[in-house]
Scaffold this motif. Sequence first.
Motif, PDB file in Angstrom:
ATOM      1  N   GLU A 159     -13.793 163.931   8.871  1.00  0.00           N
ATOM      2  CA  GLU A 159     -15.086 163.585   8.320  1.00  0.00           C
ATOM      3  C   GLU A 159     -14.932 162.444   7.309  1.00  0.00           C
ATOM      4  N   GLY A 160     -15.988 161.686   7.135  1.00  0.00           N
ATOM      5  CA  GLY A 160     -15.999 160.647   6.121  1.00  0.00           C
ATOM      6  C   GLY A 160     -16.444 161.196   4.785  1.00  0.00           C
ATOM      7  N   LYS A 161     -16.532 160.324   3.789  1.00  0.00           N
ATOM      8  CA  LYS A 161     -16.852 160.775   2.429  1.00  0.00           C
ATOM      9  C   LYS A 161     -18.288 160.474   2.019  1.00  0.00           C
ATOM     10  N   PHE A 162     -19.071 159.809   2.872  1.00  0.00           N
ATOM     11  CA  PHE A 162     -20.433 159.437   2.505  1.00  0.00           C
ATOM     12  C   PHE A 162     -21.451 160.285   3.276  1.00  0.00           C
ATOM     13  N   SER A 163     -22.649 160.365   2.722  1.00  0.00           N
ATOM     14  CA  SER A 163     -23.739 161.071   3.396  1.00  0.00           C
ATOM     15  C   SER A 163     -25.065 160.430   2.994  1.00  0.00           C
ATOM     16  N   GLY A 164     -26.107 160.743   3.761  1.00  0.00           N
ATOM     17  CA  GLY A 164     -27.435 160.272   3.407  1.00  0.00           C
ATOM     18  C   GLY A 164     -27.951 159.148   4.291  1.00  0.00           C
ATOM     19  N   PHE A 165     -29.237 158.799   4.090  1.00  0.00           N
ATOM     20  CA  PHE A 165     -29.896 157.807   4.925  1.00  0.00           C
ATOM     21  C   PHE A 165     -30.124 156.506   4.158  1.00  0.00           C
ATOM     22  N   ALA A 166     -30.349 155.439   4.899  1.00  0.00           N
ATOM     23  CA  ALA A 166     -30.685 154.137   4.318  1.00  0.00           C
ATOM     24  C   ALA A 166     -31.568 153.379   5.296  1.00  0.00           C
ATOM     25  N   ILE A 167     -32.433 152.526   4.760  1.00  0.00           N
ATOM     26  CA  ILE A 167     -33.312 151.693   5.593  1.00  0.00           C
ATOM     27  C   ILE A 167     -32.995 150.231   5.301  1.00  0.00           C
ATOM     28  N   TYR A 168     -32.617 149.501   6.342  1.00  0.00           N
ATOM     29  CA  TYR A 168     -32.313 148.071   6.210  1.00  0.00           C
ATOM     30  C   TYR A 168     -33.566 147.256   6.525  1.00  0.00           C
ATOM     31  N   VAL A 169     -33.838 146.292   5.654  1.00  0.00           N
ATOM     32  CA  VAL A 169     -34.970 145.378   5.835  1.00  0.00           C
ATOM     33  C   VAL A 169     -34.479 143.946   5.661  1.00  0.00           C
ATOM     34  N   PRO A 170     -35.256 142.957   6.127  1.00  0.00           N
ATOM     35  CA  PRO A 170     -34.820 141.562   6.013  1.00  0.00           C
ATOM     36  C   PRO A 170     -34.692 141.114   4.549  1.00  0.00           C
ATOM     37  N   GLU A 171     -33.721 140.253   4.301  1.00  0.00           N
ATOM     38  CA  GLU A 171     -33.506 139.662   2.980  1.00  0.00           C
ATOM     39  C   GLU A 171     -34.732 138.824   2.587  1.00  0.00           C
ATOM     40  N   PRO A 172     -35.120 138.818   1.297  1.00  0.00           N
ATOM     41  CA  PRO A 172     -36.425 138.262   0.881  1.00  0.00           C
ATOM     42  C   PRO A 172     -36.731 136.833   1.299  1.00  0.00           C
ATOM     43  N   GLN A 173     -35.732 136.018   1.633  1.00  0.00           N
ATOM     44  CA  GLN A 173     -36.016 134.642   2.020  1.00  0.00           C
ATOM     45  C   GLN A 173     -36.574 134.533   3.440  1.00  0.00           C
ATOM     46  N   TYR A 174     -36.482 135.607   4.214  1.00  0.00           N
ATOM     47  CA  TYR A 174     -36.974 135.572   5.583  1.00  0.00           C
ATOM     48  C   TYR A 174     -38.485 135.774   5.620  1.00  0.00           C
ATOM     49  N   SER A 175     -39.123 135.218   6.648  1.00  0.00           N
ATOM     50  CA  SER A 175     -40.583 135.206   6.718  1.00  0.00           C
ATOM     51  C   SER A 175     -41.187 136.597   6.904  1.00  0.00           C
ATOM     52  N   ASN A 176     -40.431 137.530   7.465  1.00  0.00           N
ATOM     53  CA  ASN A 176     -40.967 138.875   7.687  1.00  0.00           C
ATOM     54  C   ASN A 176     -40.532 139.865   6.609  1.00  0.00           C
ATOM     55  N   ALA A 177     -39.946 139.364   5.516  1.00  0.00           N
ATOM     56  CA  ALA A 177     -39.325 140.246   4.523  1.00  0.00           C
ATOM     57  C   ALA A 177     -40.340 141.062   3.734  1.00  0.00           C
ATOM     58  N   LYS A 178     -41.380 140.410   3.220  1.00  0.00           N
ATOM     59  CA  LYS A 178     -42.319 141.097   2.331  1.00  0.00           C
ATOM     60  C   LYS A 178     -43.037 142.231   3.056  1.00  0.00           C
ATOM     61  N   ALA A 179     -43.546 141.953   4.242  1.00  0.00           N
ATOM     62  CA  ALA A 179     -44.256 142.980   5.008  1.00  0.00           C
ATOM     63  C   ALA A 179     -43.304 144.102   5.438  1.00  0.00           C
ATOM     64  N   SER A 180     -42.084 143.723   5.804  1.00  0.00           N
ATOM     65  CA  SER A 180     -41.116 144.732   6.244  1.00  0.00           C
ATOM     66  C   SER A 180     -40.817 145.726   5.127  1.00  0.00           C
ATOM     67  N   ARG A 181     -40.618 145.218   3.933  1.00  0.00           N
ATOM     68  CA  ARG A 181     -40.336 146.114   2.811  1.00  0.00           C
ATOM     69  C   ARG A 181     -41.541 147.001   2.501  1.00  0.00           C
ATOM     70  N   ALA A 182     -42.737 146.425   2.573  1.00  0.00           N
ATOM     71  CA  ALA A 182     -43.951 147.195   2.286  1.00  0.00           C
ATOM     72  C   ALA A 182     -44.112 148.371   3.245  1.00  0.00           C
ATOM     73  N   VAL A 183     -43.782 148.171   4.513  1.00  0.00           N
ATOM     74  CA  VAL A 183     -43.883 149.246   5.504  1.00  0.00           C
ATOM     75  C   VAL A 183     -42.734 150.238   5.341  1.00  0.00           C
ATOM     76  N   ALA A 184     -41.556 149.734   4.958  1.00  0.00           N
ATOM     77  CA  ALA A 184     -40.380 150.599   4.810  1.00  0.00           C
ATOM     78  C   ALA A 184     -40.516 151.560   3.630  1.00  0.00           C
ATOM     79  N   GLU A 185     -41.202 151.147   2.577  1.00  0.00           N
ATOM     80  CA  GLU A 185     -41.237 151.958   1.356  1.00  0.00           C
ATOM     81  C   GLU A 185     -41.852 153.342   1.557  1.00  0.00           C
ATOM     82  N   PRO A 186     -43.003 153.492   2.216  1.00  0.00           N
ATOM     83  CA  PRO A 186     -43.519 154.853   2.418  1.00  0.00           C
ATOM     84  C   PRO A 186     -42.657 155.693   3.365  1.00  0.00           C
ATOM     85  N   ILE A 187     -41.986 155.049   4.313  1.00  0.00           N
ATOM     86  CA  ILE A 187     -41.054 155.791   5.173  1.00  0.00           C
ATOM     87  C   ILE A 187     -39.886 156.299   4.335  1.00  0.00           C
ATOM     88  N   PHE A 188     -39.361 155.431   3.496  1.00  0.00           N
ATOM     89  CA  PHE A 188     -38.272 155.832   2.590  1.00  0.00           C
ATOM     90  C   PHE A 188     -38.716 157.003   1.707  1.00  0.00           C
TER      91      PHE A 188
END
Length: 364
Positions: A159-188
């Motif tokens: 077994e590894g030593k880490f656990s838990g979930f994470a959500i990856y979104v585009p880095e802020p300089q990308y054109s879809n970054a702001k909307a992606s983070r906004a949608v990801a936040e309630p899922i998170f």
Amino acid sequence: KLKENYSAAEKTKDKIRLLIVAGHDDESGGTEFRGVKEAKINLELALNLAEFFKDNDKFEITLVRDKNGYNPIFLNYFDKERGAIEEFSKKQKETMSELIRAGDVFSVDGVIHNSAPTETALKLYGINKWANENKIDIVLHIHFNDDPTRNRKKRIEAEGKFSGFAIYVPEPQYSNAKASRAVAEPIFNQLAKFYPVSDFLQEQDGIVEDQKLIAIGAHNTLDSVGMLIEYGYIYEPQFLNERIRDSVIKELAFQTYIGLVSFFETEKKLSFKYGTILLPHKWEENLQKGVKNKESILALQTALVVEKLYPPEGFDKHDCPITGNFGNCTSLALKKFQEKYGINNETGKIGKSTKNKLNELYSL
């Protein structure tokens, strides 16, 4: 704009278009642990998620893979548009390189990922190109994580030593970054009610900005909202027993569904009594410390979360995940439940009195 389209969907009949991508496939299977294959459980979660959207008439769901393999739409697209996909990714890479050289965009180092094999990269860029052409609103990639040090050492059974979930979104300089983070936040926020956020150092914020993942638009190749959810580490105990895993994966899909819909339903509380499909549940058998892989324990741990008693004081969600195993965390939390409801004769275990109270509160 997404919210406006959602609100107008009944009149315009123009639904929110969600593309669900079950990560990996039979050829590129992802990680594996003790017979649990990532590509398989990615698909199971994707199918469950699509099922939850089935009766929601404001969404149009497309699956890249289903139980029969790749959706023929994508098989044909990868084949017929291969040259165009290669040209698309090449041009986007060149444009991004020019912007970086000019100082208009800055290269940002993030989590180190395994390089995608050539064919996998082609498919991922192809999915982005298809999503752009077909005006997809949201692209959601489904994955399970692994400890990179476990892989490097080739310790397949360790077994590894880490656990838990994470959500990856585009880095802020990308054109879809702001909307992606906004949608990801309630899922998170929804997932975090029941599950620990990854304790891998670079994922500890839970929502991780990334510039290099193709799935979420590397080189600005995706116009849609894009995110990749790592739902947990594949060696975590709740994924190892088939019966418990099936229930947990369905629950993860449900929490994702609730989180995504809540982005659009901010003014109206979603009416789910317990906020989980692991409840209601009827407890029929006595349970005590040491019992493992029981759906009744999965439901018990979830009920204790709803009661705000699990994890017990002094522990966190990494110490006390929802696993279906009756260990020290469950016993300590159950004692607090019994104190709360004046049950004095069954301390830390489930007997007749505790079953009656649980069924009174959390059964049909």
